[in-house]
Enzyme design. Structure first.
Site, PDB file in Angstrom:
ATOM      1  N   GLN A 224     -10.388  -2.589   2.455  1.00 27.31           N
ATOM      2  CA  GLN A 224      -9.908  -3.250   3.672  1.00 27.31           C
ATOM      3  C   GLN A 224      -9.859  -2.309   4.869  1.00 27.31           C
ATOM      4  OE1 GLN A 224      -6.007  -4.186   1.754  1.00 27.31           O
ATOM      5  NE2 GLN A 224      -5.151  -3.714   3.757  1.00 27.31           N
TER       6      GLN A 224
ATOM      7  N   GLY B  43       4.562 -10.189   4.120  1.00 25.19           N
ATOM      8  CA  GLY B  43       5.284 -10.101   5.385  1.00 25.19           C
ATOM      9  C   GLY B  43       4.569 -10.894   6.466  1.00 25.19           C
ATOM     10  N   ARG B  44       5.359 -11.590   7.257  1.00 28.07           N
ATOM     11  CA  ARG B  44       4.763 -12.274   8.410  1.00 28.07           C
ATOM     12  C   ARG B  44       4.408 -11.282   9.503  1.00 28.07           C
ATOM     13  NH1 ARG B  44       9.188 -16.625   9.324  1.00 28.07           N
ATOM     14  NH2 ARG B  44       9.623 -16.985   7.131  1.00 28.07           N
ATOM     15  N   LYS B  45       4.823 -10.036   9.327  1.00 22.34           N
ATOM     16  CA  LYS B  45       4.385  -8.963  10.231  1.00 22.34           C
ATOM     17  C   LYS B  45       2.851  -8.973  10.320  1.00 22.34           C
ATOM     18  CE  LYS B  45       3.912  -4.532  11.700  1.00 22.34           C
ATOM     19  NZ  LYS B  45       2.570  -4.248  11.247  1.00 22.34           N
TER      20      LYS B  45
ATOM     21  N   MET C 240       0.838  -1.201   0.000  1.00 19.77           N
ATOM     22  CA  MET C 240       0.000   0.000   0.000  1.00 19.77           C
ATOM     23  C   MET C 240       0.874   1.252   0.000  1.00 19.77           C
ATOM     24  SD  MET C 240      -3.409  -0.874   2.154  1.00 19.77           S
ATOM     25  CE  MET C 240      -2.727  -0.599   3.768  1.00 19.77           C
TER      26      MET C 240
ATOM     27  N   HIS D 190       9.115  -3.536   3.516  1.00 21.33           N
ATOM     28  CA  HIS D 190       8.706  -3.767   2.129  1.00 21.33           C
ATOM     29  C   HIS D 190       9.927  -4.119   1.265  1.00 21.33           C
ATOM     30  CE1 HIS D 190       5.558  -0.763   3.497  1.00 21.33           C
ATOM     31  NE2 HIS D 190       4.794  -1.742   3.059  1.00 21.33           N
TER      32      HIS D 190
ATOM     33  N   ALA E  29       4.026   3.935   1.078  1.00 21.22           N
ATOM     34  CA  ALA E  29       4.701   4.414   2.301  1.00 21.22           C
ATOM     35  C   ALA E  29       5.782   3.396   2.665  1.00 21.22           C
ATOM     36  CB  ALA E  29       3.715   4.645   3.438  1.00 21.22           C
TER      37      ALA E  29
ATOM     38  N   GLN F 251      -2.947 -12.261   8.055  1.00 21.76           N
ATOM     39  CA  GLN F 251      -3.159 -11.972   6.628  1.00 21.76           C
ATOM     40  C   GLN F 251      -2.399 -12.971   5.764  1.00 21.76           C
ATOM     41  OE1 GLN F 251      -3.035  -7.895   4.791  1.00 21.76           O
ATOM     42  NE2 GLN F 251      -0.951  -8.506   4.272  1.00 21.76           N
TER      43      GLN F 251
ATOM     44  N   SER G 143       6.463  -0.358  10.344  1.00 20.02           N
ATOM     45  CA  SER G 143       5.099  -0.243   9.831  1.00 20.02           C
ATOM     46  C   SER G 143       4.935   1.146   9.245  1.00 20.02           C
ATOM     47  CB  SER G 143       4.085  -0.434  10.973  1.00 20.02           C
ATOM     48  OG  SER G 143       2.815   0.036  10.579  1.00 20.02           O
TER      49      SER G 143
HETATM   50  P1  AMP Z   1       1.344  -2.832   3.538  1.00 21.43           P
HETATM   51  O1  AMP Z   1       1.946  -1.807   2.632  1.00 21.43           O
HETATM   52  O2  AMP Z   1       1.284  -2.405   4.967  1.00 21.43           O
HETATM   53  O3  AMP Z   1       0.056  -3.407   3.019  1.00 21.43           O
HETATM   54  O4  AMP Z   1       2.371  -4.041   3.529  1.00 21.43           O
HETATM   55  C1  AMP Z   1       2.751  -4.646   2.322  1.00 21.43           C
HETATM   56  C2  AMP Z   1       3.491  -5.913   2.640  1.00 21.43           C
HETATM   57  O5  AMP Z   1       4.647  -5.605   3.420  1.00 21.43           O
HETATM   58  C3  AMP Z   1       2.649  -6.890   3.483  1.00 21.43           C
HETATM   59  O6  AMP Z   1       2.861  -8.203   3.007  1.00 21.43           O
HETATM   60  C4  AMP Z   1       3.200  -6.691   4.857  1.00 21.43           C
HETATM   61  O7  AMP Z   1       3.058  -7.820   5.689  1.00 21.43           O
HETATM   62  C5  AMP Z   1       4.666  -6.424   4.556  1.00 21.43           C
HETATM   63  N1  AMP Z   1       5.307  -5.747   5.696  1.00 21.43           N
HETATM   64  C6  AMP Z   1       4.864  -4.656   6.354  1.00 21.43           C
HETATM   65  N2  AMP Z   1       5.674  -4.362   7.389  1.00 21.43           N
HETATM   66  C7  AMP Z   1       6.663  -5.294   7.379  1.00 21.43           C
HETATM   67  C8  AMP Z   1       7.802  -5.549   8.199  1.00 21.43           C
HETATM   68  N3  AMP Z   1       8.098  -4.788   9.247  1.00 21.43           N
HETATM   69  N4  AMP Z   1       8.572  -6.620   7.901  1.00 21.43           N
HETATM   70  C9  AMP Z   1       8.280  -7.416   6.843  1.00 21.43           C
HETATM   71  N5  AMP Z   1       7.227  -7.231   6.032  1.00 21.43           N
HETATM   72  C10 AMP Z   1       6.416  -6.192   6.289  1.00 21.43           C
END
Ligand code: AMP
Length: 285
Positions: free
Chosen positions: A58, A145-147, A27, A34, A29, A151, A183
């Protein structure tokens, strides 16, 4: 690096690629978390494509959809620098054409609790957009990400049940030196709130110590301790849970027979900033 804003435009570029393709949905940022997904994809695939799309479906009412950070120029520069081959940057209308009957994609067995309980409709939105992205990208593998542990497990289950050919890969959580999971929402935290946010990763460290070193087998005792740590950091706790690592089922006992260990998941708010984190932990032998 090419940038496609329409589905057809993306498909044309993607189908012109020869060799394997890895997809990294985001998404925007972008941060080092990422970028770690992109690096993992680049190691395994000939080409990496990424999507930049703040997915409205979402976000629940009153959540941060409108104020979600959108530093588009910086994101594109970071993707270019990371060696990404192509970017899918669709408009909301391209992804959700008006007057199209809506398709629901749900994995209720995994999605009703934890984040699903706190954010009704969230995973339906995630599944719908990820199903679309996987179908559009026709990638060999997609990196998550397993973060966002729940999901990742839901996407994995969805892809398996819908016979989506893309392999779903879960990648480790990237953290700051002090333990805070990276994050896009961390930028909402000023310095004092950031200190409080450390309550999440400290709660997980405490859980790991209890399970792996002290031999605690009672999930409720571990959950109680995690709540205490978070509350001591003035985090308003949404949940602190110890679960089966793939089914996310509640456990009566942290048994040594759980060879995959368990996953501890936490979520809470520091003022109006909602944060999640998790860690997998083995069982003391
Ligand atoms: P988002 O932009 O928040 O939707 O995240 C995009 C992808 O990056 C998702 O698969 C997240 O799980 C992953 N992601 C976000 N933060 C982290 C992190 N700290 N470590 C690893 N992967 C991440």
């Amino acid at each position: 690096m090419w940038i496609a804003e329409s589905i057809d435009g993306f498909r044309t570029q993607r189908r012109a690629l020869s060799g394997t393709v890895g997809l990294v949905p985001t998404m925007g940022a972008l941060h080092a978390g990422h970028l770690s997904l992109i690096a993992t994809a680049a190691e395994a695939c000939d080409h990496v494509v990424a999507s930049l799309f703040v997915n409205p479906t979402q976000f629940g009412e009153g959540e941060d959809y409108t104020r979600y950070p959108r530093p588009e120029a910086d994101d594109l520069a970071a993707l270019r620098h990371a060696g990404v081959m192509g970017v899918f940057k669709p408009t909301v209308e391209a992804m959700y054409p008006p007057d199209t009957p809506i398709c629901e994609v749900r994995v209720p067995a995994l999605a009703e609790e934890l984040e699903g309980r706190c954010r009704p409709g969230h995973f339906a939105g995630v599944c719908r957009v990820v199903a679309k992205l996987l179908n559009i990208a026709e990638a060999d593998a997609a990196y998550f990400g397993r973060k966002d542990y729940q999901q990742w497990r839901i996407v994995e289950a969805m892809a398996a049940d819908l016979c989506i050919a893309t392999r779903i890969v879960g990648c480790p959580t990237v953290r700051d030196a002090d333990g805070l999971a990276l994050s896009s929402r961390n930028q909402y935290l000023d310095a004092p709130r950031r200190q409080r946010a450390l309550g999440l990763s400290k709660a997980l460290r405490e859980a790991k110590m209890l399970i792996e070193q002290a031999g605690e087998t009672d999930p409720q005792a571990v959950e109680h301790t995690m709540r205490q740590v978070m509350t001591a950091h003035r985090v308003v706790v949404d949940y602190a849970a110890v679960r089966h690592p793939t089914t996310l089922a509640q456990l009566d006992c942290i048994e040594p027979s759980l060879t995959g260990g368990v996953v501890a998941l936490v979520a809470g708010s520091v003022d109006n900033v909602r944060l999640i984190d998790n860690d997998c932990m083995g069982v003391a032998s």
